[in-house]
Design an enzyme around this catalytic site. Structure first.
Site, short mmCIF file in Angstrom:
data_model
loop_
_atom_site.label_atom_id
_atom_site.label_comp_id
_atom_site.label_asym_id
_atom_site.label_seq_id
_atom_site.Cartn_x
_atom_site.Cartn_y
_atom_site.Cartn_z
N ASP A 67 -2.79 -16.36 66.72
CA ASP A 67 -2.54 -16.03 65.33
C ASP A 67 -2.49 -17.27 64.44
O ASP A 67 -2.44 -18.40 64.92
CB ASP A 67 -1.23 -15.23 65.20
CG ASP A 67 -0.12 -15.75 66.12
OD1 ASP A 67 -0.13 -16.95 66.45
OD2 ASP A 67 0.74 -14.95 66.51
N ASN A 135 12.30 -8.10 69.52
CA ASN A 135 12.08 -6.66 69.27
C ASN A 135 10.88 -6.13 70.03
O ASN A 135 10.41 -5.02 69.77
CB ASN A 135 11.94 -6.38 67.77
CG ASN A 135 10.69 -7.02 67.17
OD1 ASN A 135 10.01 -7.82 67.83
ND2 ASN A 135 10.40 -6.70 65.93
N HIS A 137 7.83 -7.61 70.12
CA HIS A 137 6.52 -7.90 69.55
C HIS A 137 5.82 -9.00 70.34
O HIS A 137 6.47 -9.82 71.00
CB HIS A 137 6.63 -8.28 68.06
CG HIS A 137 7.13 -9.67 67.80
ND1 HIS A 137 8.40 -9.95 67.33
CD2 HIS A 137 6.53 -10.89 67.91
CE1 HIS A 137 8.55 -11.25 67.17
NE2 HIS A 137 7.43 -11.83 67.53
N GLU A 142 3.97 -6.34 65.41
CA GLU A 142 5.32 -5.81 65.34
C GLU A 142 5.35 -4.37 65.85
O GLU A 142 4.31 -3.75 66.08
CB GLU A 142 5.82 -5.86 63.89
CG GLU A 142 5.94 -7.27 63.31
CD GLU A 142 7.13 -8.05 63.88
OE1 GLU A 142 7.98 -7.45 64.56
OE2 GLU A 142 7.19 -9.28 63.65
#
Length: 243
Positions: A67, A135, A137, A142
Site C-alpha cells: 500500500d 481489528n 485488517h 478494513e
C-alpha cells in the site's frame, strides 16, 4: 494455516527473516510482497545484517509493496516508498527499478489501481509478507472489505488519521486516502507469511484462526490460503494459549 509461536518479538523476527532469506537463496529472482509498519522492522534489520555478513544477494529480486498513501510523493518522508528505502532497500544490493509500489501522486486513481493489478499479474509473488491490525485488517483492508477486492483506493478512518497524525506536523497534513492491494490480490501470492506481535493483537489472532471466515474480519480470509504461515509471539498468542 501453520502457526509458529515465538517466545518474543526478537525470536519472531529471526524466524521471519529465515523465511525471506531461504526464499531468496532458493530462488534468486523471487518476487517478494513486502509490508510497512513497526512489526517487520526487526525482520528488515536482520535481512540487512545477513546481507552484510553472509552476502545474500537481492540483485535479481523484485519487490511489490502492499500500500501507499494517496497524495504523497515517493520522496515524502512519511510515504511508504520512503519507508522501504530507508529501512531496507538502501542497505541491500536490490535494484530500485525492481522495487514497486503504488504511485501516490497518480492523477487518475482508477488507472493507477488497474496498472498495479497488471503489475501483480506480471510478477506473481513467491512470498507475501503481512502484518495484522488489532481489528483484523491487513494492508489498508478494513473490516467489511469485500473478499474479491483487487487494488483499490480506501478512505482512511478517523482513528487511523488521528493515529498517524503524530508523524506529521499537524493533522491537516495526514492523507485521507490510500492505495492498497485488495484481499483477492493478497491471496494470489504463492506463499503468505503473517506476523503479529503484542497483547493488543491477541484478540485478532484468535478470531483469525478460530472463527468462521467473514468480511467483518479481513484476515480470516487467510484460512482459505493453501500455504500460509502465521508467526506470533507469546503475547499475541494469548488467546490461543489460554483458550
Amino acid at each position: 494455516m501453520k502457526i509458529i509461536i515465538a517466545e518474543d518479538y526478537d525470536e519472531l523476527s529471526v524466524r521471519a527473516a529465515s523465511f525471506i532469506i531461504d526464499t531468496v537463496k532458493r530462488k534468486p529472482d523471487a518476487t517478494l510482497g513486502l509490508a510497512t509498519g513497526t512489526t517487520p522492522l526487526g525482520l528488515y534489520q536482520l535481512l540487512i545484517q545477513d546481507h552484510n555478513r553472509n552476502g545474500t544477494s537481492y540483485k535479481q529480486v523484485r519487490c511489490v509493496n502492499l500500500d501507499e498513501y494517496k497524495g504523497l510523493s515517493s520522496t515524502h518522508n512519511q510515504s511508504y516508498a520512503y519507508f522501504m528505502r530507508k529501512n531496507l532497500f538502501e542497505h541491500l544490493d536490490i535494484d530500485l527499478n525492481n522495487a514497486y509500489i503504488e504511485n501516490g501522486m497518480a492523477e487518475d486513481g482508477q488507472a493507477e489501481c488497474e496498472r498495479y493489478d497488471k503489475l501483480l499479474e506480471r510478477f506473481p509473488r513467491d512470498l507475501q509478507l503481512l502484518g495484522l491490525g488489532s481489528n483484523g485488517h491487513i494492508a489498508f483492508n478494513e473490516p467489511n472489505t469485500p473478499f474479491d477486492s483487487t487494488t483499490h483506493i480506501v478512505d482512511l478512518t478517523e482513528s487511523t488519521i488521528k493515529d498517524n497524525s503524530r508523524l506529521f506536523a499537524n493533522i491537516a497534513e495526514v492523507p485521507k486516502q490510500a492505495y492498497t492491494m485488495g484481499l483477492k490480490s493478497i491471496m494470489q501470492a504463492r506463499k503468505i507469511l503473517m506476523l503479529a506481535s503484542g497483547a493488543n493483537k491477541a484478540d485478532a489472532v484468535y478470531k483469525m484462526v478460530k472463527c468462521k471466515t467473514g468480511e467483518n474480519l479481513p484476515a480470516s480470509i487467510l484460512q482459505r490460503h493453501k500455504d500460509c504461515t502465521l508467526i506470533i509471539d507469546k503475547e499475541a498468542a494469548g488467546g490461543l494459549i489460554n483458550q
